[in-house]
Scaffold this motif. Structure first.
Motif, short mmCIF file in Angstrom:
data_model
loop_
_atom_site.label_atom_id
_atom_site.label_comp_id
_atom_site.label_asym_id
_atom_site.label_seq_id
_atom_site.Cartn_x
_atom_site.Cartn_y
_atom_site.Cartn_z
N GLY A 226 11.86 -13.55 -23.02
CA GLY A 226 11.15 -13.13 -24.22
C GLY A 226 9.65 -13.26 -24.07
O GLY A 226 8.88 -12.37 -24.48
N SER A 227 9.18 -14.34 -23.46
CA SER A 227 7.75 -14.55 -23.26
C SER A 227 7.17 -13.51 -22.31
O SER A 227 6.09 -12.95 -22.55
CB SER A 227 7.49 -15.95 -22.71
OG SER A 227 7.92 -16.94 -23.62
N LEU B 135 7.11 -10.08 -24.09
CA LEU B 135 6.12 -10.03 -25.16
C LEU B 135 4.71 -9.84 -24.60
O LEU B 135 3.95 -8.99 -25.09
CB LEU B 135 6.19 -11.31 -25.99
CG LEU B 135 5.12 -11.44 -27.10
CD1 LEU B 135 5.24 -10.28 -28.08
CD2 LEU B 135 5.26 -12.78 -27.81
N GLY C 224 2.63 -6.51 -25.07
CA GLY C 224 1.41 -6.70 -25.83
C GLY C 224 0.18 -6.22 -25.08
O GLY C 224 -0.69 -5.54 -25.66
N ALA D 258 11.18 -2.48 -26.38
CA ALA D 258 11.49 -3.90 -26.47
C ALA D 258 12.90 -4.21 -25.99
O ALA D 258 13.12 -5.12 -25.18
CB ALA D 258 11.30 -4.38 -27.92
N GLY E 160 6.07 -4.65 -29.37
CA GLY E 160 5.38 -5.94 -29.31
C GLY E 160 5.46 -6.70 -30.62
O GLY E 160 5.71 -7.92 -30.63
N LEU F 84 9.06 -8.15 -31.13
CA LEU F 84 9.30 -9.32 -30.29
C LEU F 84 8.52 -10.53 -30.79
O LEU F 84 9.03 -11.66 -30.80
CB LEU F 84 8.92 -9.01 -28.84
CG LEU F 84 9.84 -8.04 -28.09
CD1 LEU F 84 9.20 -7.64 -26.77
CD2 LEU F 84 11.19 -8.67 -27.85
N GLY F 85 7.28 -10.29 -31.22
CA GLY F 85 6.48 -11.38 -31.74
C GLY F 85 7.10 -11.98 -33.00
O GLY F 85 7.11 -13.21 -33.18
N MET G 171 10.65 -18.63 -26.69
CA MET G 171 9.37 -18.31 -26.07
C MET G 171 8.85 -19.55 -25.33
O MET G 171 8.42 -20.51 -25.95
CB MET G 171 8.35 -17.88 -27.13
CG MET G 171 8.67 -16.57 -27.82
SD MET G 171 8.33 -15.15 -26.76
CE MET G 171 8.74 -13.79 -27.88
#
Length: 322
Positions: free
Chosen positions: A49-50, A53, A57, A94, A205, A208-209, A219
């Motif tokens: 996930g990190s 993202l 992003g 995503a 983005g 996911l955030g 994350m």
């Protein structure tokens, strides 16, 4: 005069096809780099996930200004296609990337790519069921050659252990990948490629955030150096490459290629991403391709040519419902 007009049209069509193939190969080369870069980060403690993202992003920050200019104030296009854009951002951007990196966390990059890239077959089936575009003999032969080439490229004939969780994540990536090809090829919506890419990246983005903020998406990140090509590099180097090269350039060139080639052909040309993934793994992870894998790459290209030839006999129909 009629002959000249037809010749000009044929020349324009050939030029469009050539440029589409070059853009599709650029997209495949850049997309193929993502697995090797992400593996280094995952090995140092980053969660999928990190990685996704930050990747999306950064790409959104780069592409959004160009998408704004390409839109030229025609915000009604985004409103009219809000469902399409949301689907693209959530599934094609995503969803596909998160599922792929999650799969890599459970299984080897090769088998994960093989499962994800059953997407071209899904595209053919979709066009057949939704639009009645029944694949011809050459298309089926091309699909068979490409499938055999993938097996050779990934060297699965020697036997590969598959993790169930990894397989499920890879299947999720396949769905997102198929959605990417079908939506990217749709020219009837009026959205410029840059605008579609920018909107999809921004939506991907933000989604996911949000999932990260509410705790539904783990994350975790570290500042530990990453090993690439036998050397240690700062943690931010693969992140920048993931965002600018494997996302910003890859998505924009991929959409432009699909507009020129159509979703079916673009999806099969994108199979070369697997070949490029193997080559990048060789250069960055010291995984040397074997002759059987190179032979598989040749079969993939033969399959792409067969699919392209088979498409010429099919009637032209819209890729997506209006």
């Amino acid at each position: 005069m009629t002959t000249l007009t037809r010749d000009d049209a044929a020349t324009a069509g050939a030029s469009r096809t050539v440029s589409g193939l070059l853009l599709a190969l650029l997209s495949a080369v850049t997309f193929g780099l993502s697995g090797a870069l992400a593996r280094g980060l995952l090995d140092t403690g980053w969660t999928p996930g990190s990685v996704v993202l930050v990747r999306i992003g950064l790409a959104a920050a780069v592409v959004a200004p160009f998408g704004y200019v390409a839109l030229r104030g025609r915000w009604d296009l985004l409103r009219a296609n809000r469902g399409l854009v949301l689907t693209y951002g959530l599934l094609a951007v995503a969803g596909a990337q998160f599922c792929y990196f999650s799969a890599v966390g459970y299984m080897q990059v090769g088998p994960a790519l093989l499962i994800e890239y059953t997407a071209p077959a899904a595209v053919v089936v979709w066009l057949w069921l939704r639009h009645g575009e029944r694949p011809g003999a050459l298309t089926l032969v091309g699909a068979g050659l490409a499938a055999l080439g993938l097996v050779l490229v990934l060297d699965l004939i020697s036997g590969a252990e598959l993790n169930v969780a990894g397989v499920l994540w890879a299947l999720g990536a396949m769905v997102g990948c198929a959605v990417y090809f079908v939506i990217s090829a749709d020219e009837d919506n009026g959205l410029p490629p840059l605008a579609l890419a920018a909107a999809g990246l921004v939506i991907g983005g933000l989604s996911l955030g949000f999932l990260g903020l509410v705790g539904l998406l783990p994350m975790t990140a570290t500042t530990q150096d990453v090993t690439m090509a036998g050397s240690s590099v700062a943690w931010w180097v693969p992140l920048v490459l993931l965002g600018l090269v494997t996302a910003a350039i890859a998505y924009v060139s991929g959409i432009a290629a699909s507009r020129r080639l159509g979703s079916r052909v673009a999806s099969f040309v994108a199979l070369t991403e697997v070949v490029m993934g193997v080559l990048w793994a060789w250069l960055l992870l010291d995984e040397l391709p074997r002759p059987v894998q190179l032979a598989g790459g040749i079969l993939i290209m033969a399959g792409v040519v067969a699919v392209k030839l088979g498409e010429r006999s099919l009637p032209t129909t819209p890729e997506l419902p209006a």
